[in-house]
Structure formats: structure tokens, C-alpha cells
Design a protein around this motif. Structure first.
Motif, PDB file in Angstrom:
ATOM      1  N   HIS A 266       0.837  -1.196   0.000  1.00 24.28           N
ATOM      2  CA  HIS A 266       0.000   0.000   0.000  1.00 24.28           C
ATOM      3  C   HIS A 266       0.880   1.257   0.000  1.00 24.28           C
ATOM      4  O   HIS A 266       2.084   1.194   0.238  1.00 24.28           O
ATOM      5  CB  HIS A 266      -0.934   0.006   1.214  1.00 24.28           C
ATOM      6  CG  HIS A 266      -0.215  -0.118   2.529  1.00 24.28           C
ATOM      7  ND1 HIS A 266       0.567   0.878   3.076  1.00 24.28           N
ATOM      8  CD2 HIS A 266      -0.143  -1.163   3.404  1.00 24.28           C
ATOM      9  CE1 HIS A 266       1.055   0.484   4.229  1.00 24.28           C
ATOM     10  NE2 HIS A 266       0.653  -0.763   4.449  1.00 24.28           N
ATOM     11  N   ARG A 267       0.280   2.383  -0.249  1.00 26.80           N
ATOM     12  CA  ARG A 267       1.013   3.648  -0.247  1.00 26.80           C
ATOM     13  C   ARG A 267       1.627   3.874   1.138  1.00 26.80           C
ATOM     14  O   ARG A 267       0.921   3.792   2.145  1.00 26.80           O
ATOM     15  CB  ARG A 267       0.071   4.806  -0.581  1.00 26.80           C
ATOM     16  CG  ARG A 267       0.780   6.159  -0.657  1.00 26.80           C
ATOM     17  CD  ARG A 267      -0.203   7.250  -1.046  1.00 26.80           C
ATOM     18  NE  ARG A 267       0.449   8.546  -1.099  1.00 26.80           N
ATOM     19  CZ  ARG A 267      -0.165   9.688  -1.412  1.00 26.80           C
ATOM     20  NH1 ARG A 267      -1.468   9.651  -1.690  1.00 26.80           N
ATOM     21  NH2 ARG A 267       0.493  10.820  -1.447  1.00 26.80           N
ATOM     22  N   PRO A 268       2.936   4.131   1.209  1.00 26.60           N
ATOM     23  CA  PRO A 268       3.569   4.256   2.524  1.00 26.60           C
ATOM     24  C   PRO A 268       3.035   5.446   3.312  1.00 26.60           C
ATOM     25  O   PRO A 268       2.747   6.505   2.755  1.00 26.60           O
ATOM     26  CB  PRO A 268       5.054   4.438   2.187  1.00 26.60           C
ATOM     27  CG  PRO A 268       5.058   4.994   0.797  1.00 26.60           C
ATOM     28  CD  PRO A 268       3.894   4.359   0.114  1.00 26.60           C
ATOM     29  N   SER A 269       2.899   5.234   4.614  1.00 35.47           N
ATOM     30  CA  SER A 269       2.498   6.332   5.486  1.00 35.47           C
ATOM     31  C   SER A 269       3.651   7.320   5.575  1.00 35.47           C
ATOM     32  O   SER A 269       4.799   7.016   5.214  1.00 35.47           O
ATOM     33  CB  SER A 269       2.148   5.797   6.875  1.00 35.47           C
ATOM     34  OG  SER A 269       3.312   5.248   7.495  1.00 35.47           O
ATOM     35  N   GLU A 270       3.361   8.498   6.078  1.00 40.08           N
ATOM     36  CA  GLU A 270       4.431   9.498   6.225  1.00 40.08           C
ATOM     37  C   GLU A 270       5.521   9.023   7.186  1.00 40.08           C
ATOM     38  O   GLU A 270       6.704   9.175   6.887  1.00 40.08           O
ATOM     39  CB  GLU A 270       3.842  10.836   6.694  1.00 40.08           C
ATOM     40  CG  GLU A 270       4.835  11.994   6.662  1.00 40.08           C
ATOM     41  CD  GLU A 270       5.378  12.296   5.264  1.00 40.08           C
ATOM     42  OE1 GLU A 270       6.418  12.961   5.175  1.00 40.08           O
ATOM     43  OE2 GLU A 270       4.758  11.859   4.261  1.00 40.08           O
ATOM     44  N   PRO A 271       5.180   8.405   8.347  1.00 38.47           N
ATOM     45  CA  PRO A 271       6.247   7.875   9.204  1.00 38.47           C
ATOM     46  C   PRO A 271       7.106   6.833   8.502  1.00 38.47           C
ATOM     47  O   PRO A 271       8.333   6.823   8.649  1.00 38.47           O
ATOM     48  CB  PRO A 271       5.471   7.259  10.375  1.00 38.47           C
ATOM     49  CG  PRO A 271       4.207   8.042  10.445  1.00 38.47           C
ATOM     50  CD  PRO A 271       3.863   8.320   9.010  1.00 38.47           C
ATOM     51  N   ALA A 272       6.476   5.941   7.713  1.00 36.29           N
ATOM     52  CA  ALA A 272       7.232   4.910   6.997  1.00 36.29           C
ATOM     53  C   ALA A 272       8.151   5.542   5.963  1.00 36.29           C
ATOM     54  O   ALA A 272       9.304   5.116   5.789  1.00 36.29           O
ATOM     55  CB  ALA A 272       6.284   3.922   6.329  1.00 36.29           C
TER      56      ALA A 272
END
Length: 290
Positions: A266-272
Motif C-alpha cells: 500500500h502507499r507508505p504512510s508518512e512515518p514509513a
């Protein structure tokens, strides 16, 4: 009259040299060339009109002025990083799960500390496992990120770093290197090191026996340090208790391995995304020949 200012980039280079012990190692940490690090140190000395270092044979040693500046540099950089983290912390929140093999945990303490300093509102969870299992977990979106040894049957991921593999023995004791060679190997499926070692020996026409197996280096180290077996490790995994063997040992040369960063589909989160960038920045290093 405007007061002179110190360039934080040059101060960060100074601290990197002090922390790593050499221009070469500092260049690897900062992803610079050695000439760039040397030039930045010279610029700092020219700006201050002071000699900050001297050569003792092949070693670099700080002068008293260099040691004084180093103390100030650490304080200024800490304040800068604290201010940056405070501003960024207002924007980045959430939870994040990273998977790594136990043997790579030693590469990341500074990354974890810096990430927490920059983004204290992010809840970071770290899970250890074998590279093969972690890749499956990140594909199933059970992990946001996984830093693993790149698998031959599942290449994928972004290569962060390439490292040479070496044969290693105890620093004070080692087994006889005649056939069959006693090996301390990772358990089947734990990592590619076992496959690489067996293929290299087979290709060289050497015989071996498995003296010990474990899922991690923590389990393999005691028997190797005791002089009862040979182990395959990356250079970054060598400890003061282990000694690498060179070509005079008669053992075959080993290839490079790749450390790869896998991301959930999935689209990476900002922390990731931020942690992935930090891992790449901190761990990236030029490939080295064995």
C-alpha cells in the motif's frame, strides 16, 4: 559588525570524523567521498584560522583546539536537531512497524535514536525475524518496512547497501581448516549466508560438516569464539571476538550480499516514508572489495 557563524554541515563532518575515527569511515557515514570530507575539514580550519587536527602516521588526531570545537559542535548540532525535531513533530504522527533480522539490529541504534528525536509522536515497533519470513510479512502488509538480506529467490526491495561476506573464526582460537571444515551455520531458511557458504565450498571442491546451527549470530558466536567452527558474516557483523580469514586460509572467496529495504504494497504512510529515507541515508555506503 555581524558576528561570524559556524557552518553546521562542516561541524557535522567534524563530529562524524570523531565518532568513526577516520576520514574514510566518516565519508561512508555521510555518503560523501573521502576528498569531500577532507576538504570540509580544511574549510573549517581556514574559517577559524586554527589547526584542528594532525597526522600521527596514518591516524588522524584532534589538536586541543579541535577537541574544544568538538564539544561545541556536539552541543550546536544537538540543539539544531532538537529544533528541527520539534517543528517536524507537529506534522508527523502515527504508528510504524519495522522488521529486521536480529543480526542487523546493531546497525540501527543511531537511526532509531535520531528518528525518535525527530518524530517523538510516532510509535515505532520493531520485530525481529528471518529475512525470508520478514519479506513475506511485508508483502502481506503485516509490516510497514523490512530491512533484510536480499533473497535470491525473491530479489525485490530497494538495495540500501552492499557488503562483502567473510569467513571468520575466534580472535584467539580457531579450528583446523582441513576437510571436513567445521562450520557454524544459520538454520536452514534463516538467511542466504548458509547457501552462499555451501555453494562456495562445493565449487572449490572442499568438504565440510555442520558443527552448529542457530537462527542468529548470537547463537553461533560462542562455538566460533571457542575455536570449534568457522562462520560466515558480513564485515559489519565482526566483533572484537572474531577475526576474518584472508585468502591465505585456503578457503574460497565469498560474494557480496545486498541489504534491501522492502515496503508494504500500500502507499507508505508518512512515518514509513521518513524512516525509510533515514535508513537509506544512514546505512548507505560504497561497496567494498574483500
Amino acid at each position: 559588525m555581524r558576528a561570524p557563524t559556524l557552518d553546521l554541515t562542516l561541524l557535522r563532518t567534524l563530529v562524524a570524523i570523531a565518532d568513526t575515527g577516520s576520514v574514510t569511515a566518516a565519508a561512508k557515514r555521510l555518503s560523501y567521498t573521502q576528498s569531500t570530507v577532507s576538504m570540509q575539514l580544511q574549510r573549517l580550519e581556514a574559517h577559524l584560522e586554527l589547526s584542528l587536527h594532525e597526522r600521527d602516521g596514518r591516524r588522524l588526531r584532534f589538536t586541543p583546539d579541535g577537541e574544544r570545537l568538538l564539544t561545541h559542535a556536539r552541543r550546536l548540532l544537538a540543539l539544531n536537531d532538537e529544533a528541527w525535531g520539534d517543528m517536524q513533530a507537529q506534522q508527523v504522527t502515527g504508528d510504524l512497524t519495522l522488521g529486521i533480522p536480529e543480526d542487523y539490529a546493531s546497525l540501527l541504534p543511531s537511526v532509531f535514536a535520531y528518528f525518535h528525536q525527530l518524530y517523538p509522536a510516532v510509535g515505532l515497533k520493531v520485530i525481529c525475524g528471518t529475512s525470508a519470513h520478514l519479506v513475506e510479512q511485508v508483502k502481506a502488509a503485516e509490516l510497514d518496512l523490512a530491512l533484510v538480506t536480499r533473497q535470491r529467490n525473491s530479489p525485490g526491495g530497494d538495495v540500501i547497501r552492499r557488503e562483502p561476506l567473510v569467513w571468520a573464526v575466534g580472535v584467539n582460537q580457531q579450528p583446523l581448516l582441513s576437510d571436513p571444515i567445521p562450520l557454524a551455520l544459520y538454520s536452514p531458511g534463516a538467511d542466504v549466508f548458509r547457501e552462499v557458504a555451501e555453494q562456495a565450498l562445493q565449487g572449490a571442491g572442499r568438504n565440510w560438516r555442520v558443527a552448529y546451527t542457530s537462527q542468529s549470530m548470537a547463537g553461533l558466536a560462542p562455538i566460533v569464539i571457542a575455536g570449534l567452527a568457522v562462520v560466515v558474516v558480513t564485515r559489519s557483523m565482526l566483533t572484537p571476538s572474531l577475526r576474518p580469514l584472508d585468502e591465505s586460509s585456503g578457503l574460497p572467496a565469498l560474494p557480496m550480499i545486498e541489504l534491501a529495504l522492502h515496503r508494504a504494497p500500500h502507499r507508505p504512510s508518512e512515518p514509513a516514508r521518513r524512516l525509510g529515507e533515514l535508513i537509506r541515508e544512514q546505512l548507505a555506503a560504497p561497496s567494498e572489495a574483500v
